[in-house]
Design an enzyme around this catalytic site. Structure first.
Site, PDB file in Angstrom:
ATOM      1  N   HIS A 242       0.819  -1.213   0.000  1.00 11.23           N
ATOM      2  CA  HIS A 242       0.000   0.000   0.000  1.00 11.23           C
ATOM      3  C   HIS A 242       0.857   1.269   0.000  1.00 11.23           C
ATOM      4  O   HIS A 242       0.778   2.111  -0.888  1.00 11.23           O
ATOM      5  CB  HIS A 242      -0.869   0.050   1.260  1.00 11.23           C
TER       6      HIS A 242
HETATM    7  C1  BDR Z   1      -3.088   0.803   5.278  1.00 10.64           C
HETATM    8  O1  BDR Z   1      -3.309   0.330   6.603  1.00 10.64           O
HETATM    9  C2  BDR Z   1      -2.135  -0.208   7.137  1.00 10.64           C
HETATM   10  O2  BDR Z   1      -2.384  -1.495   7.579  1.00 10.64           O
HETATM   11  C3  BDR Z   1      -1.081  -0.159   6.062  1.00 10.64           C
HETATM   12  O3  BDR Z   1       0.164   0.217   6.623  1.00 10.64           O
HETATM   13  C4  BDR Z   1      -1.589   0.881   5.109  1.00 10.64           C
HETATM   14  O4  BDR Z   1      -1.144   2.178   5.453  1.00 10.64           O
HETATM   15  C5  BDR Z   1      -3.818  -0.090   4.309  1.00 10.64           C
HETATM   16  O5  BDR Z   1      -5.188  -0.103   4.566  1.00 10.64           O
END
Ligand code: BDR
Ligand code: CA
Length: 313
Positions: A242
């Site tokens: 992400h």
């Molecule tokens: C986001 O939530 C966290 O778990 C990850 O680091 C990312 O920023 C994804 O939904």
């Protein structure tokens, strides 16, 4: 070449860690500091993890700040079920020896934005938006001084990962996200619609490991750990990276495509709390406030990331 000045606001998190490594490996960017926030794991761990990653990258000189340890108005929700107990489960990395900067992350944001010429500093947010919203509340004069905000957060077509309707970063502090999307600052969002296409498949993981340096091997080990959750949940081919999409966008915006649309954050409904209601199809007359990404060139993204990680210790 004039470097682009950025502050990374983060809650590491394995994918945050890879985003930080990508930024520190990239000569186009000058990272002014890392501001940490409670999110994936509590603040005492996110600030420590940020320092672990700076040291992994050979950048013990960077200032790392602890920020807000709770969302603006809600109890903290964490994601150990995804990231493990430490938030950085996977590799075995030494505890940091570099100090935590004694200043509060919000004070650093305010001071830095006031001192820099208007429009010069980009904020890259990889976690809940609590630090930003707090800074905006304490010092509204900084808002027009921000160049832009690139945020990992939200979802439209993918809807949600922490609830059926909401993405984690927005869900944890929806009031903070609401303040940021209404702020008038130029905003780009990397929602799940994009990040669920940035999957660390087995060959991509092998390419990180084959780099043979600390950063490459740690990235392979972190994404090995992180992938078990998404593989089980979505049946996907690997871990979604992400947060590194935020940094990749600064380096190669041509890898991404999206639309400039209105985005509003749900703050009232129990059922859809934290939903990012993106007017993708232009069915309202609400003014566009976010460039909301929808697609990326995944091979180009991984080629960039792998090439940059190779430059680190
Ligand atoms: C986001 O939530 C966290 O778990 C990850 O680091 C990312 O920023 C994804 O939904
Ligand atoms: Ca994150």
């Amino acid at each position: 070449m004039e470097k682009q000045k950025i502050i990374i606001d983060t809650d590491p998190g394995q994918d945050d860690a890879v985003a930080i490594l990508l930024a520190l490996a990239s000569p186009e960017l000058e990272v002014l500091g890392l501001t940490t926030v409670a999110g994936n794991v509590p603040l005492n761990l996110t600030q420590k993890n940020a320092r672990i990653i700076c040291e992994l990258a050979g950048r013990a000189d960077l200032p790392v700040f602890a920020g807000c340890d709770q969302p603006l108005r809600r109890n903290l929700v964490t994601a150990e079920h995804v990231h493990g107990r430490t938030g950085l489960d996977g590799p075995s990395l030494p505890d940091p020896t570099m100090p935590l900067d004694p200043r509060h992350a919000v004070a650093f944001l305010i001071e830095t934005l006031r001192a820099a010429p208007p429009g010069q500093v980009t904020l890259c947010t990889l976690g809940p938006l609590t630090n930003l919203a707090t800074a905006f509340g304490e010092a509204p004069d900084i808002i027009p001084r921000i160049g832009q905000i690139i945020a990992m957060g939200g979802a439209y077509f993918e809807v949600g990962n922490i609830t059926p309707a909401a993405e984690f970063n927005i869900y944890v502090d929806p009031e903070a996200a609401d303040i940021v999307v209404r702020s008038g600052v130029p905003l780009t969002f990397m929602p799940l619609d994009v990040t669920h296409k940035a999957l660390v498949t087995a060959p991509r993981n092998a390419a990180f490991r084959a780099l043979g340096n600390g950063a490459g091997v740690a990235t392979a080990e972190m994404t090995d750990f992180f992938e078990r959750f998404d593989r089980a949940k979505y049946g996907s081919d690997g871990a979604p990276l992400h947060d590194p999409t935020v940094i990749a966008y600064l380096l190669k915006p041509e890898l991404f495509s999206g639309r400039h649309v209105n985005v509003a954050v749900e703050t009232r409904s129990d059922l859809t709390l934290g939903m990012t209601v993106a007017d993708w199809w232009g069915v309202t007359n609400r003014a566009p406030n976010v460039t909301f990404m929808g697609d990326l060139d995944a091979d180009g993204f991984f080629a960039l990331l792998t090439e940059r990680l190779a430059r680190l210790p």
